[in-house]
Design an enzyme around this catalytic site. Sequence first.
Site, PDB file in Angstrom:
ATOM      1  N   CYS A 136      -4.385   1.160  25.408  1.00 35.33           N
ATOM      2  CA  CYS A 136      -4.396   0.529  24.200  1.00 35.33           C
ATOM      3  C   CYS A 136      -5.177  -0.859  24.322  1.00 35.33           C
ATOM      4  CB  CYS A 136      -3.116   0.239  23.674  1.00 35.33           C
ATOM      5  SG  CYS A 136      -1.983  -0.540  24.986  1.00 35.33           S
ATOM      6  N   HIS A 250      -1.627  -5.589  19.313  1.00 34.28           N
ATOM      7  CA  HIS A 250      -1.874  -6.317  20.613  1.00 34.28           C
ATOM      8  C   HIS A 250      -3.069  -7.312  20.351  1.00 34.28           C
ATOM      9  CE1 HIS A 250       0.301  -3.765  22.824  1.00 34.28           C
ATOM     10  NE2 HIS A 250      -0.414  -3.191  23.717  1.00 34.28           N
TER      11      HIS A 250
END
Lengths: 343, 343
Positions: A136, A250
């Site tokens: 990710c 994130h």
Amino acid sequence: MSKIAVVGCTGAVGIELVKCCHARLSVFGTESPDLYASPRSAGKVLDTPYGPLTVIEFNIETLKSKSYDFIFLAVSGDFSLKNAIPLTTNVNGTDTYVIDNSSAYRYHSDVPLVVPEINFDSIAQMNSKLIANPNCTTAIAAMALYPIHQQFKIKKLIVSTYQAASGAGEPGMQELLDGCKAHVNGETMPENKIFSHPLPFNCIPMIDKLQDNGYTKEEMKVAWETRKIFRTDDIKVSATAVRIPTLRAHAEAITMETEKDISPMAVVECLKGKPGVVVEDDPANNVFPVPLNCSGRDEVSVGRIRQSLIFDEKGVDLFVCGDQLLRGAALNAVLIAEKLAQK
Amino acid sequence: MSKIAVVGCTGAVGIELVKCCHARLSVFGTESPDLYASPRSAGKVLDTPYGPLTVIEFNIETLKSKSYDFIFLAVSGDFSLKNAIPLTTNVNGTDTYVIDNSSAYRYHSDVPLVVPEINFDSIAQMNSKLIANPNCTTAIAAMALYPIHQQFKIKKLIVSTYQAASGAGEPGMQELLDGCKAHVNGETMPENKIFSHPLPFNCIPMIDKLQDNGYTKEEMKVAWETRKIFRTDDIKVSATAVRIPTLRAHAEAITMETEKDISPMAVVECLKGKPGVVVEDDPANNVFPVPLNCSGRDEVSVGRIRQSLIFDEKGVDLFVCGDQLLRGAALNAVLIAEKLAQK
């Protein structure tokens, strides 16, 4: 129209995979994907955009008999190691594209590791039916960094991450929420089971297993995967991966040195109109990437673009943020299938 | 025994200043400090380790008539600009040491900016009664970095911060807690007033005012103040300052290039026994600095020490964490007074 299976459909990534497929009815067709999971979840009825769907118990022979066009794996690395390659061939002799979210095959030289906007052609080049979906953190940064690399050639990358609880799946998000709830209501925080330290009102500078060089696997993934996706060995990458008490996006602070002269204005120009990236960089008006604004959003946001104080005219600093479950997992996987379906 | 005044006694830093003085009764004596604040707080009775103390309305003539040994300012920069220098001289002709927590005088060439373990002697060299206390992020990092700089000579510093709500004082901490409480109880989050975006389950990559070069003042403070405290112009510093949803300890991911060869083991040796620093670096056993463990603690914690993947044998990466209200503010100020009192 495509026949699709989602294996690991009850997890945070599995749920987003189904939503991302439904958002592309014109590509994949209106037929709902088949949803597979462990015996524990089999028989459960999931509420999906296709309507209620019943979870089927995973059995490799069942899947191999169905000749799916695409199988998405949102399961553990061990499960993928055992099943991913067998699932690419069916009992009737046809092939299936298997797109694996785990890290099991990412570093195999004959398995393409793909961000579709960057290196989709490596699937054809490697002639592989198994495709690895990147980490990710790497996928989110790559969306901003690859256009910059193409124009200015990145030599060094220093990345500090601000990673959400969703990286540890639904149980991670729940542990964060439960702990916060206990704390603000003056109760004892429940013991941390998913994270190595309590995450509420804390940050944890260690994600995934420790490697021999003192870096964590999460940190090394950024180095290994960026080089593989960009198809270069010439970029030095150092990362510090830190979990913070956010839910599903994130963020990353990135400092880079480039071969060619670079400037913030040139970076803005370079990223303009690139698919999957938006520049949000007006700090005087409080406009910059933040996790709450990037949650549930397909694009990676880039801001705080500054001339480097370390590498001067050969570097910039910037801040990126993207939804961990979308660009960092499900969306990237579904975009790979979309491009394959449209070929 | 010392006569002490704390101006701005009702704020988060003010409260810690009183506690830090009380922890040093053998240095400063058992007499309680006089506590000053704005008219709004005057008359309030504060519960302190000295017992209940009544807040006195700030009036510069009152303070100048009392010939304090030390006056701690935990107030705004504007207040300091107006009052800090006048407060160093008293009506009876004596002098008072004024230790200012604001940034008002930090960059004045004739005002010492002091971390007492590093450059205490600059007070005598500059022959100044006004002493500036550094920015919290800088002071915390400096505790770990200065011993390394002395032995290996730091050339470049890249710092990404994970800063707590307490940097915005008690109202910042309260806004974070109120927002978390609303969120986990399913209520609408109250509007953010202290922070530029909601802080709960978010992070905000902008602290303090934007500068002409695109960096924030908080980011530039790390550069300006590190060079002033280390008394060198030869260190290049770049910072990204990010607020995260923690309460009172700041963390920082730091990448450095050094002039001499350096290694993680050499850093551990170098920091061993240095006052105010502890090495907590055993990631295999989940031992590394985290904000919850550093809250309320005097020492700065250092861990995740790794050989640099960017600067190779001329660099290391590490992670530091320290209490923002203690080393980052009150403790540092009181340690300056302690050293002056012991001269």
